[in-house]
Design a protein around this motif. Structure first.
Motif, short mmCIF file in Angstrom:
data_model
loop_
_atom_site.label_atom_id
_atom_site.label_comp_id
_atom_site.label_asym_id
_atom_site.label_seq_id
_atom_site.Cartn_x
_atom_site.Cartn_y
_atom_site.Cartn_z
N MET A 1 26.67 32.25 44.11
CA MET A 1 26.73 31.16 43.12
C MET A 1 28.02 31.27 42.33
SD MET A 1 24.01 30.19 40.12
CE MET A 1 24.31 28.80 39.04
N ALA A 2 28.74 30.15 42.21
CA ALA A 2 30.03 30.15 41.53
C ALA A 2 29.84 30.42 40.04
CB ALA A 2 30.74 28.82 41.73
N GLN A 3 30.73 31.23 39.51
CA GLN A 3 30.68 31.55 38.08
C GLN A 3 31.33 30.42 37.29
OE1 GLN A 3 32.75 35.11 37.11
NE2 GLN A 3 32.39 34.96 34.91
N PRO A 4 30.67 29.83 36.29
CA PRO A 4 31.28 28.73 35.53
C PRO A 4 32.46 29.22 34.71
CG PRO A 4 29.23 29.44 34.49
CD PRO A 4 29.32 30.17 35.80
N ARG A 5 33.41 28.33 34.53
CA ARG A 5 34.58 28.68 33.73
C ARG A 5 34.18 28.80 32.26
NH1 ARG A 5 40.19 27.58 33.98
NH2 ARG A 5 39.88 26.41 35.91
N PRO A 6 34.51 29.91 31.61
CA PRO A 6 34.24 30.01 30.18
C PRO A 6 34.98 28.93 29.41
CG PRO A 6 34.73 32.17 31.11
CD PRO A 6 35.04 31.16 32.18
N GLU A 7 34.35 28.46 28.35
CA GLU A 7 34.91 27.34 27.59
C GLU A 7 36.28 27.68 27.01
OE1 GLU A 7 33.70 24.49 23.77
OE2 GLU A 7 32.44 26.20 24.36
N PHE A 8 36.52 28.92 26.66
CA PHE A 8 37.76 29.29 26.00
C PHE A 8 38.93 29.48 26.98
CE2 PHE A 8 34.91 32.95 26.38
CZ PHE A 8 35.61 33.75 27.26
N ILE A 9 38.68 29.52 28.27
CA ILE A 9 39.76 29.65 29.25
C ILE A 9 40.33 28.26 29.54
CG2 ILE A 9 40.39 30.28 31.60
CD1 ILE A 9 38.47 32.56 31.49
N ILE A 10 41.55 28.03 29.07
CA ILE A 10 42.19 26.73 29.26
C ILE A 10 42.65 26.55 30.69
CG2 ILE A 10 44.10 25.25 28.47
CD1 ILE A 10 44.09 26.95 25.88
N ASP A 11 43.23 27.60 31.24
CA ASP A 11 43.78 27.54 32.60
C ASP A 11 43.80 28.96 33.15
OD1 ASP A 11 44.73 26.33 34.81
OD2 ASP A 11 46.59 25.58 33.93
N SER A 12 43.76 29.06 34.48
CA SER A 12 43.81 30.38 35.11
C SER A 12 44.41 30.23 36.51
CB SER A 12 42.40 31.00 35.19
OG SER A 12 41.50 30.09 35.79
N TRP A 13 45.27 31.20 36.87
CA TRP A 13 45.99 31.13 38.14
C TRP A 13 46.03 32.51 38.79
CZ3 TRP A 13 47.89 26.61 40.20
CH2 TRP A 13 47.86 25.49 39.36
N ASP A 14 45.99 32.47 40.12
CA ASP A 14 46.07 33.70 40.91
C ASP A 14 47.43 33.73 41.61
OD1 ASP A 14 45.79 35.87 42.53
OD2 ASP A 14 43.86 35.27 43.40
N PHE A 15 48.23 34.75 41.30
CA PHE A 15 49.56 34.87 41.87
C PHE A 15 49.61 35.85 43.04
CE2 PHE A 15 50.40 33.07 37.75
CZ PHE A 15 51.54 32.29 37.93
N SER A 16 48.45 36.13 43.64
CA SER A 16 48.43 37.04 44.78
C SER A 16 49.16 36.47 45.98
CB SER A 16 46.98 37.38 45.17
OG SER A 16 46.31 38.01 44.09
N SER A 17 49.23 35.14 46.05
CA SER A 17 49.95 34.48 47.13
C SER A 17 50.89 33.44 46.52
CB SER A 17 48.97 33.80 48.09
OG SER A 17 48.18 32.83 47.40
N HIS A 18 51.80 32.94 47.35
CA HIS A 18 52.73 31.91 46.88
C HIS A 18 52.56 30.65 47.73
CE1 HIS A 18 56.26 30.05 45.19
NE2 HIS A 18 56.73 29.84 46.41
N PRO A 19 52.42 29.48 47.08
CA PRO A 19 52.42 29.27 45.63
C PRO A 19 51.11 29.74 44.98
CG PRO A 19 51.96 27.21 46.73
CD PRO A 19 52.28 28.21 47.82
N ALA A 20 51.16 29.94 43.65
CA ALA A 20 49.99 30.41 42.93
C ALA A 20 48.85 29.41 43.06
CB ALA A 20 50.34 30.62 41.46
N GLN A 21 47.62 29.92 43.09
CA GLN A 21 46.45 29.08 43.27
C GLN A 21 45.59 29.09 42.01
OE1 GLN A 21 45.96 27.20 46.05
NE2 GLN A 21 47.99 28.01 46.65
N PRO A 22 45.06 27.93 41.62
CA PRO A 22 44.17 27.89 40.44
C PRO A 22 42.88 28.65 40.72
CG PRO A 22 44.17 25.77 41.56
CD PRO A 22 45.23 26.59 42.23
N ILE A 23 42.34 29.27 39.71
CA ILE A 23 41.09 30.02 39.83
C ILE A 23 39.96 29.11 39.37
CG2 ILE A 23 39.82 32.05 39.06
CD1 ILE A 23 42.50 33.41 38.53
#
Length: 318
Positions: free
Chosen positions: A1-23
């Motif tokens: 089950m996908a974890q909901p985004r916490p309300e206080f997180i405005i944006d999140s990105w994963d830089f493990s690959s290029h281009p960066a992917q939104p979390i």
């Protein structure tokens, strides 16, 4: 089950690959991730504790009043910077705080009000452009903050040049505008000076976290902040010079007016004395019975005035 985004997180990105992917799920702390957080919402402290952030660092990033600074710790660093306030109806010199926590390979940034520099980076990432790694993210954020500050300094410098070249405006109005400009620059210096120190310390420690190319870019940004601070200090000196010039103009005008009032008073002093004496309404005044006495007296006063004028001119009173 996908974890909901916490309300206080405005944006999140994963830089493990290029281009960066939104979390979109799994908002856990992992290396090469960036979390941009709204710091005045509930639940942040608990979430930061759950991802392993020590309490002293949590207190530092959530503190209400801060000044730019850099602090190194065993697992990363804390960098607090200020950016130009470009919000609608806001004063740009009321710089906004952005806190950057690099901890165990992940970056957490915190804001209270939107900052244009961070917004531009987010837009670039959404277009699959912009920073390619967390290292690039730190350097590009510093660059964006410097660019916005430099744009503001260009506006301040243009306003200063306008005040210096405004010879037609009233002195009082120019002094009022100069005071407002002076206050704006003092607010900027309040944050730019410690910000330069913070970026300088970051640049000194950068080889521990950044590759050589990004270290050099960061050194360039440190030099940019140094140049901006020097420009601000030079503008403050210009403010004092222009203020002294305006005060000198006011003093010269007052001295000139006082001087001419003194000359006029000197010319009319004996005339006033004679008119006062001959204005006494008592018996024995000469010329009372003479029909041309008034005109003779006026002529005598005129001759006295001309003689005094020529005497003052000869003595070089002007």
């Amino acid at each position: 089950m996908a974890q909901p985004r916490p309300e206080f997180i405005i944006d999140s990105w994963d830089f493990s690959s290029h281009p960066a992917q939104p979390i979109d799920q799994d908002f856990n702390a992992q290396p090469n991730r960036w979390f941009h957080i709204q710091r005045d919402l509930p639940g942040i402290s608990e979430w930061l504790l759950s991802v392993g952030i020590p309490e002293p660092l949590i207190g530092a990033v959530l503190e209400e009043d801060t000044r730019p600074r850099f602090e190194r710790n065993n697992d990363g660093f804390l960098l607090i910077l200020r950016g130009v306030n470009l919000g609608e109806g806001e004063r740009p010199e009321d710089m906004l705080s952005v806190r950057i926590l690099y901890y165990k390979g992940a970056i957490y940034s915190f804001r209270k009000r939107p900052l244009r520099s961070v917004g531009r980076l987010r837009e670039q990432l959404q277009q699959q452009q912009g920073p390619e790694s967390l290292q690039d993210l730190v350097v590009m954020l510093v660059e964006e903050l410097n660019d916005r500050l430099e744009e503001l300094l260009d506006v301040v410098e243009a306003e200063m040049e306008r005040l210096e070249g405004d010879d037609n405006g009233s002195t009082a109005e120019r002094q009022r505008q100069l005071t407002q400009l002076h206050k704006r620059m003092l607010r900027l210096v309040r944050f730019v000076r410690p910000q330069m120190t913070a970026i300088e310390r970051l640049a000194s420690d950068a080889p521990k976290w950044l590759d050589p190319e990004n270290v050099q870019w960061l050194v360039n940004e440190r030099d940019s902040v140094q140049r901006e601070l020097e420009s601000l200090e030079m503008l403050l000196e210009q403010v004092w010079m222009l203020r002294e010039h305006l005060q000198q103009d006011v003093a010269e005008k007052m001295n000139r007016n006082t001087y001419w009032l003194s000359v006029i008073a000197g010319v009319f002093l004996p005339i006033s004395f004679l008119t006062g004496v001959f204005g006494i309404n008592i018996g024995g005044m000469p010329g009372v019975e003479h029909e041309h006495a008034f005109w003779i007296f006026c002529g005598a006063l005129g001759i006295i005035a001309v003689v005094e004028f020529l005497l003052l001119r000869r003595l070089r009173f002007w």
